[in-house]
Design an enzyme around this catalytic site. Structure first.
Site, PDB file in Angstrom:
ATOM      1  N   GLU A  71       0.839  -1.200   0.000  1.00  0.00           N
ATOM      2  CA  GLU A  71       0.000   0.000   0.000  1.00  0.00           C
ATOM      3  C   GLU A  71       0.871   1.245   0.000  1.00  0.00           C
ATOM      4  O   GLU A  71       1.789   1.382   0.818  1.00  0.00           O
ATOM      5  CB  GLU A  71      -0.945   0.030   1.209  1.00  0.00           C
ATOM      6  CG  GLU A  71      -1.810   1.276   1.218  1.00  0.00           C
ATOM      7  CD  GLU A  71      -3.003   1.198   2.158  1.00  0.00           C
ATOM      8  OE1 GLU A  71      -3.525   2.264   2.524  1.00  0.00           O
ATOM      9  OE2 GLU A  71      -3.412   0.078   2.508  1.00  0.00           O
ATOM     10  N   GLU A  96       4.947   5.079   3.651  1.00  0.00           N
ATOM     11  CA  GLU A  96       4.457   6.390   4.081  1.00  0.00           C
ATOM     12  C   GLU A  96       5.659   7.289   4.339  1.00  0.00           C
ATOM     13  O   GLU A  96       6.693   6.822   4.839  1.00  0.00           O
ATOM     14  CB  GLU A  96       3.601   6.249   5.351  1.00  0.00           C
ATOM     15  CG  GLU A  96       3.027   7.541   5.895  1.00  0.00           C
ATOM     16  CD  GLU A  96       2.211   8.307   4.864  1.00  0.00           C
ATOM     17  OE1 GLU A  96       2.649   9.418   4.495  1.00  0.00           O
ATOM     18  OE2 GLU A  96       1.175   7.795   4.417  1.00  0.00           O
ATOM     19  N   ASP A 123      10.149   7.641   0.066  1.00  0.00           N
ATOM     20  CA  ASP A 123       9.414   7.958  -1.164  1.00  0.00           C
ATOM     21  C   ASP A 123       9.048   6.676  -1.902  1.00  0.00           C
ATOM     22  O   ASP A 123       9.914   5.839  -2.199  1.00  0.00           O
ATOM     23  CB  ASP A 123      10.285   8.857  -2.046  1.00  0.00           C
ATOM     24  CG  ASP A 123       9.671   9.121  -3.407  1.00  0.00           C
ATOM     25  OD1 ASP A 123       8.442   9.199  -3.503  1.00  0.00           O
ATOM     26  OD2 ASP A 123      10.431   9.237  -4.382  1.00  0.00           O
ATOM     27  N   ASP A 146      -3.338  12.248  -2.471  1.00  0.00           N
ATOM     28  CA  ASP A 146      -3.559  13.689  -2.633  1.00  0.00           C
ATOM     29  C   ASP A 146      -4.058  13.954  -4.048  1.00  0.00           C
ATOM     30  O   ASP A 146      -3.392  13.598  -5.020  1.00  0.00           O
ATOM     31  CB  ASP A 146      -2.245  14.433  -2.387  1.00  0.00           C
ATOM     32  CG  ASP A 146      -2.444  15.940  -2.230  1.00  0.00           C
ATOM     33  OD1 ASP A 146      -3.355  16.494  -2.887  1.00  0.00           O
ATOM     34  OD2 ASP A 146      -1.694  16.554  -1.460  1.00  0.00           O
ATOM     35  N   LYS A 150      -6.086  21.499  -7.957  1.00  0.00           N
ATOM     36  CA  LYS A 150      -5.888  22.647  -8.842  1.00  0.00           C
ATOM     37  C   LYS A 150      -5.240  22.181 -10.142  1.00  0.00           C
ATOM     38  O   LYS A 150      -4.306  21.393 -10.123  1.00  0.00           O
ATOM     39  CB  LYS A 150      -5.017  23.703  -8.167  1.00  0.00           C
ATOM     40  CG  LYS A 150      -5.677  24.355  -6.964  1.00  0.00           C
ATOM     41  CD  LYS A 150      -4.781  25.419  -6.352  1.00  0.00           C
ATOM     42  CE  LYS A 150      -5.463  26.075  -5.157  1.00  0.00           C
ATOM     43  NZ  LYS A 150      -4.614  27.118  -4.527  1.00  0.00           N
ATOM     44  N   THR A 219     -13.825   3.630   5.911  1.00  0.00           N
ATOM     45  CA  THR A 219     -13.277   4.515   6.934  1.00  0.00           C
ATOM     46  C   THR A 219     -14.346   5.465   7.483  1.00  0.00           C
ATOM     47  O   THR A 219     -15.398   5.675   6.867  1.00  0.00           O
ATOM     48  CB  THR A 219     -12.123   5.350   6.364  1.00  0.00           C
ATOM     49  OG1 THR A 219     -12.640   6.252   5.365  1.00  0.00           O
ATOM     50  CG2 THR A 219     -11.061   4.454   5.726  1.00  0.00           C
ATOM     51  N   LYS A 220     -14.056   6.049   8.647  1.00  0.00           N
ATOM     52  CA  LYS A 220     -14.959   7.057   9.217  1.00  0.00           C
ATOM     53  C   LYS A 220     -15.090   8.243   8.271  1.00  0.00           C
ATOM     54  O   LYS A 220     -16.154   8.842   8.147  1.00  0.00           O
ATOM     55  CB  LYS A 220     -14.439   7.520  10.577  1.00  0.00           C
ATOM     56  CG  LYS A 220     -14.519   6.482  11.674  1.00  0.00           C
ATOM     57  CD  LYS A 220     -14.015   7.050  12.999  1.00  0.00           C
ATOM     58  CE  LYS A 220     -14.111   6.000  14.110  1.00  0.00           C
ATOM     59  NZ  LYS A 220     -13.601   6.528  15.405  1.00  0.00           N
ATOM     60  N   GLU A 222     -15.008   8.111   5.007  1.00  0.00           N
ATOM     61  CA  GLU A 222     -15.963   7.722   3.963  1.00  0.00           C
ATOM     62  C   GLU A 222     -17.393   7.737   4.479  1.00  0.00           C
ATOM     63  O   GLU A 222     -18.313   8.176   3.775  1.00  0.00           O
ATOM     64  CB  GLU A 222     -15.641   6.321   3.452  1.00  0.00           C
ATOM     65  CG  GLU A 222     -14.524   6.254   2.451  1.00  0.00           C
ATOM     66  CD  GLU A 222     -14.371   4.853   1.891  1.00  0.00           C
ATOM     67  OE1 GLU A 222     -15.088   4.517   0.927  1.00  0.00           O
ATOM     68  OE2 GLU A 222     -13.536   4.102   2.413  1.00  0.00           O
TER      69      GLU A 222
END
Length: 241
Positions: A71, A96, A123, A146, A150, A219-220, A222
């Site tokens: 993941e 992460e 990374d 993320d 924009k 998830t909470k 969601e």
């Protein structure tokens, strides 16, 4: 022939440089809680993996030859730990870059007595390029990355053609790339990139999105989004070649 080969080599090098230079994340050094720091100090030796420039023997890391699930960007790690606990017959690897999330994940894994989980703090692109061997992963998960909503930031989105082909190398034949996002525009972008990616087949019956599979925890975040009428889109593509 020589000129063409050299041009292809230069192009491949430029693509790799592009992926390394344009980061899909901004490293924000949040403050560690005492519990997160304690987890990093105490449990890293059992759960932590270190980036290296040569492929890591994952079977040796886990001491067995089972399905491997990786993941990318597990956040605070709650859902990753939940998935690992629910599937002890599989081995899970999390990546992460934010230390508080890594510390929280380690703490939760210990509290839940999860043993089939290892984590990187590095990374993801560099790990995939160098540390993960080709044809070694059964599943790659990318949940709620993320969205860089924009337009001028769309180049920072991690799901790009070059990145997808990197994942294709790392997945075993029949391996699955599973994505999820709550940004419709990013879902459309993901779908467009994947539909144009060679070597992958959409697991959706209508060549679009799939229903959330049971193995991905709700998830909470969601649940709150659903109450507010927000959408979540899951995409699953299988490596065919």
């Amino acid at each position: 022939m020589t000129d063409g080969t050299e041009q292809q080599g230069e192009q491949a090098e430029n693509n790799n440089t592009y992926m390394r230079k344009i980061r899909s994340f901004v490293l924000r050094e949040g403050r560690l809680t005492k519990g997160q720091q304690h987890a990093l100090d105490t449990y890293w030796q059992d759960y932590g993996l270190t980036y290296q420039a040569t492929p890591l023997a994952l079977d040796s890391v886990f001491g067995r030859s089972n399905e491997k699930v990786l993941e990318i960007g597990f956040g605070m790690g709650k859902s990753l730990v939940e998935m690992a606990k629910a599937a002890p017959e599989k081995d899970f690897i999390g990546i992460e870059v934010h230390r508080p999330g890594v510390g929280a994940c380690l703490s939760d894994a210990v509290n839940q007595q999860v043993k089939n989980l290892k984590v990187f703090e590095h990374d993801a692109v560099e790990i995939l390029e160098h540390t993960i061997a080709d044809n070694s992963l059964d599943t790659v998960q990318l949940f709620f990355p993320d969205p860089w909503h924009k337009k001028r930031h769309h180049k920072r989105r991690i799901v790009q053609a070059e990145f997808v082909q990197l994942l294709r190398r790392k997945l075993k034949p029949g391996g699955v790339f599973h994505m999820a996002t709550d940004w419709e525009n990013y879902a459309e972008h993901m779908l467009e990139v994947m539909q144009g990616a060679s070597g992958f087949a959409n697991m959706s019956a209508d060549n679009s999105y799939v229903a959330r599979p049971e193995h991905r925890p709700l998830t909470k975040f969601e649940q709150r989004g659903q109450r507010l009428g927000h959408g979540v889109w899951d995409l699953m593509f299988k490596k065919e070649s």
